[in-house]
Design an enzyme around this catalytic site. Structure first.
Site, short mmCIF file in Angstrom:
data_model
loop_
_atom_site.label_atom_id
_atom_site.label_comp_id
_atom_site.label_asym_id
_atom_site.label_seq_id
_atom_site.Cartn_x
_atom_site.Cartn_y
_atom_site.Cartn_z
N SER A 57 0.91 -1.14 -0.11
CA SER A 57 0.08 -0.05 -0.04
C SER A 57 0.72 1.22 -0.26
O SER A 57 1.59 1.44 0.91
CB SER A 57 -0.82 -0.10 1.19
N LYS A 86 -7.20 1.95 -2.44
CA LYS A 86 -6.87 1.50 -1.18
C LYS A 86 -6.78 2.48 -0.20
O LYS A 86 -7.17 2.25 0.83
CB LYS A 86 -5.31 0.80 -1.34
N LYS A 96 0.74 5.56 8.29
CA LYS A 96 1.36 5.97 7.00
C LYS A 96 0.29 5.86 5.89
O LYS A 96 0.21 6.76 4.80
CB LYS A 96 2.42 4.87 6.47
#
Length: 292
Positions: A96, A171, A239
């Site tokens: 990701s 995502k 993140k």
């Protein structure tokens, strides 16, 4: 038999690699620490001593590493995928990362003669173990068609969502929804406990109504048990929420709930809780209410 190299055998990567072995693929794995490599070998795969060693005979290369710089570091350079994989190999990035980085690296991959899809996954550690991950795929239709049989061995819902970078964009949206849901669940559990309600019964009935969700099913009991062993670490969600807020700012859109939860997650990481499961948002919510 298709030869698959998988780089990154962490909480998600190792069970994914094992499921590829179960599906009949010849799987070679590389990881910075040796333990996961040994676990893959025990499951019927092979170990490699470097990225270059892992990818040299691969028809398909999968990367499953934490962040954008990690992916770039794995594919670029003398020891990287682009310099050592055979021409025509397909690169599947299940990490990701930032959508703009995914698009940039995809362009480099195509220029180097590789097929490429960005295919981040959702479903957590248990989804990886059970091979029921949801996978959002960006790339050309031809490369998606080549990747789909491999992705079917690790996931259940595999959808082509657009060109390079689109998988990472979807995502990011996924991580926004998940974070806000976890925070809402944490607040609900604190609320229920404050009133002395039977929380097991409450979550059961809530799960059967409109409030029901996979987040409630998978994270509710963890909150009740104060069990924050990582299935997906807060550091990684931090993140991901950084990707969300930066991309939202770039697009000129407002994500007020996402921004608020991003700050809560950052606070947990800053104080040393980044290794906890993202259901650890409950800890901070409980503390803000003056409760143990």
């Amino acid at each position: 038999m298709t030869n698959i190299a998988i780089i990154g055998l962490g909480i998600m990567g190792l069970p994914m690699a094992k499921n590829l072995v179960k599906a009949g693929y010849d799987v070679t794995g590389y990881n910075r620490s040796q333990g996961p490599i040994d676990a893959l070998v025990e499951a019927g795969g092979h170990g490699a001593s470097s990225v270059a060693d892992a990818v040299k005979d691969a028809d398909v290369v999968i990367t499953m590493v934490p962040d954008s710089p990690d992916v770039a570091g794995v594919v670029r350079g003398e020891d990287g995928v682009f310099a050592n994989a055979k021409a025509g190999a397909l690169w599947i990035d299940n990490s990701s990362i930032r959508p703009d980085v995914a698009k940039e690296l995809a362009e480099e991959a195509v220029a180097a003669g590789f097929g490429v899809v960005d295919a981040p996954v959702s479903g957590g550690e248990q989804g990886a173990i059970d091979a029921v991950l949801s996978i959002m795929v960006g790339g050309s239709p031809d490369d998606f068609a080549k990747a789909e049989p491999v992705l079917n061995a690790i996931g259940k819902t595999i959808v082509h969502v657009g060109p390079a970078g689109a998988g990472q964009t979807v995502k990011a949206a996924n991580q926004l929804i998940v974070a806000v849901n976890i925070q809402a669940l944490a607040e609900a559990v604190v609320f229920l406990e404050a009133y002395g309600v039977d929380t097991d019964a409450a979550l059961k009935v809530l799960g059967g109504g409109l409030a029901g969700s996979k987040v409630l099913d998978q994270k509710g009991q963890k909150m009740l048990n104060r069990d924050f062993a990582p299935g997906f670490r807060l550091a990684l969600h931090n993140k991901d929420l950084g990707i969300v807020t930066a991309a939202a700012r770039q697009a000129g859109i407002s994500v007020p709930l996402g921004s608020a939860v991003a700050q809560l997650v950052t606070s947990l990481v800053a104080r040393g809780d980044g290794g906890l499961d993202h259901s650890g948002l409950f800890k901070l919510t409980n503390e803000l209410s003056g409760r143990d």
